[in-house]
Write a protein that holds these residues in place. Structure first.
Motif, PDB file in Angstrom:
ATOM      1  N   GLN A 196      62.927  18.433 -32.545  1.00  0.00           N
ATOM      2  CA  GLN A 196      63.238  19.801 -33.275  1.00  0.00           C
ATOM      3  C   GLN A 196      61.689  19.782 -34.215  1.00  0.00           C
ATOM      4  O   GLN A 196      61.219  21.099 -34.400  1.00  0.00           O
ATOM      5  CB  GLN A 196      64.337  19.834 -34.119  1.00  0.00           C
ATOM      6  N   SER A 239      68.477   7.843 -32.071  1.00  0.00           N
ATOM      7  CA  SER A 239      68.760   8.954 -31.131  1.00  0.00           C
ATOM      8  C   SER A 239      68.727  10.188 -32.149  1.00  0.00           C
ATOM      9  O   SER A 239      67.980  11.109 -31.706  1.00  0.00           O
ATOM     10  CB  SER A 239      70.255   8.588 -30.505  1.00  0.00           C
ATOM     11  N   GLN A 240      69.364  10.266 -33.236  1.00  0.00           N
ATOM     12  CA  GLN A 240      69.173  11.290 -34.063  1.00  0.00           C
ATOM     13  C   GLN A 240      67.676  11.452 -34.609  1.00  0.00           C
ATOM     14  O   GLN A 240      67.239  12.516 -34.843  1.00  0.00           O
ATOM     15  CB  GLN A 240      70.143  11.248 -35.447  1.00  0.00           C
ATOM     16  N   ARG A 246      65.049  10.776 -32.772  1.00  0.00           N
ATOM     17  CA  ARG A 246      64.536  11.573 -31.502  1.00  0.00           C
ATOM     18  C   ARG A 246      64.746  12.853 -31.451  1.00  0.00           C
ATOM     19  O   ARG A 246      63.851  13.663 -31.216  1.00  0.00           O
ATOM     20  CB  ARG A 246      64.674  10.724 -30.374  1.00  0.00           C
ATOM     21  N   VAL A 247      66.050  13.268 -31.688  1.00  0.00           N
ATOM     22  CA  VAL A 247      66.294  14.607 -31.830  1.00  0.00           C
ATOM     23  C   VAL A 247      65.443  15.518 -32.960  1.00  0.00           C
ATOM     24  O   VAL A 247      65.157  16.438 -32.800  1.00  0.00           O
ATOM     25  CB  VAL A 247      67.978  14.776 -32.089  1.00  0.00           C
TER      26      VAL A 247
END
Length: 390
Positions: A162, A154-155, A157-158
């Motif tokens: 960005q 998930s991080q 994908r963040v």
């Protein structure tokens, strides 16, 4: 009588159909401006018009790439550690089984055969508890690996989002021409700081021009051609007009500067002048074509427009001055002057078109008469046969 195609006349100013107003999407200092970024210059599609200082955005892209790689490494490490710990769990489980067997044997010997000591039995039990605790702790750790991997992904994908945003912002440091166009206005210089949303220039696309022409509402109602069945019964607006070819002439030189456009649509009903505005479209190649040595049709030219309308059937064409403002004409009846009322369908230019009141063979007087007396005896001369005094 004859059948005449009505020509609806009006005036309008030519304008570029599309004017693209470009604004900065990111903040920064202008480090490059196109050398021909001046009003009136023509630039090709995709040319770099200006460039902002990209260093902050390059750094953001680098940070995004590093962060994305770090999370990818974290996922890979957790997945590899999961495989290792699953293998360790098998070993610890086997150790627990052996410790339990050893404890059971020591306890049986001590209780049944009175062999060994209580301390030995308790030591074997302690080993069982230690092995079980190791298995439980490793099993708990294995249960958290899927959560850790999901969180890291998930991080990731963040971080990817960005990075996408940072890459887009880096690309926005360059403003390119979206069309082949003409610089209409510019508000930027090298070294200037611009903020997001600041308009820096306007680019006019002259590949198609449009004229907004106000027409008399009566002309539109009586003579403009509309497509049959084009009006929606649920929408209170004009039907689509027939896209007829339209003659456009520059008012400064109408004899040498004329073009052909197309009636495109009804634009609006002007509340102040009570006229109906129509739009005339002219393609770039048609606007550029003209008489040898003539200027092309360009934005800003004030032009007269003639739109072919409906046909007037069975009308009589007379000089405009031959029909009075009371809609009467003078005719010759038995060699004497007679005033006859007529119905006028339309007055345009130097002509008036009569629909009723005259019969075939009537001799209409086209000479302007001053204070004529009804029934005056006169001699009529056919128009063109001899000059007639005013």
């Amino acid at each position: 009588t004859e059948t005449v195609r009505v020509k609806i006349s009006g005036f309008g100013e030519a304008a570029s159909l599309n004017v693209v107003r470009l604004a900065a999407e990111v903040a920064g200092r202008v480090v490059y401006v196109h050398p021909r970024l001046e009003v009136g210059e023509q630039l090709a599609r995709d040319e770099v018009l200006l460039r902002l200082d990209p260093r902050d955005y390059e750094a953001a892209v680098a940070r995004g790439e590093a962060s994305l790689q770090a999370y990818a490494d974290t996922v890979a490490r957790l997945e590899k550690q999961l495989v290792i710990d699953q293998s360790r769990l098998s070993t610890l489980t086997r150790n627990l089984e052996l410790a339990e067997k050893e404890y059971a044997r020591a306890k049986r010997l001590f209780e049944q055969d009175e062999v060994g000591t209580l301390a030995g039995v308790e030591g074997a039990e302690r080993l069982v508890n230690t092995a079980r605790d190791a298995v439980d702790r490793l099993q708990g750790l294995l249960d958290t690996y899927p959560l850790q991997i999901r969180e890291a992904r998930s991080q990731s994908r963040v971080a990817e989002a960005q990075l996408t945003s940072a890459t887009a912002n880096l690309g926005r440091c360059e403003i390119r021409s979206p069309v082949d166009g003409r610089i209409e206005s510019t508000r930027v210089e090298t070294g200037q700081y611009v903020a997001p949303g600041t308009e820096v220039l306007a680019l006019a696309d002259d590949s198609e021009l449009e004229l907004r022409v106000p027409l008399e509402t009566r002309d539109v109602q009586r003579w403009l051609q509309f497509q049959e069945g084009a009006a929606s019964p649920s929408i209170a607006w004009f039907a689509e007009p027939v896209h007829v070819p339209v003659t456009v002439q520059w008012t400064e030189a109408p004899d040498t500067h004329a073009w052909t456009g197309t009636l495109h649509r009804i634009v609006a009903l002007n509340r102040e002048t009570r006229t109906i505005d129509v739009a005339i479209r002219i393609k770039g190649p048609e606007a550029a074509a003209g008489a040898p040595g003539a200027l092309p049709l360009v934005a800003g030219m004030y032009c007269s427009v003639e739109i072919p309308g409906r046909e007037m059937a069975n009308v009589i064409r007379l000089p405009r001055w031959a029909v009075s403002f009371r809609n009467t004409v003078f005719v010759v009846k038995d060699g004497r002057l007679k005033t006859v009322p007529v119905e006028v369908a339309r007055r345009t230019g130097d002509h008036a078109f009569v629909t009723s009141g005259l019969q075939a063979g009537d001799a209409v007087i086209v000479t302007r008469l001053v204070n004529p007396l009804e029934g005056t005896k006169l001699e009529a001369v056919p128009a063109g046969g001899e000059e007639t005094p005013e």
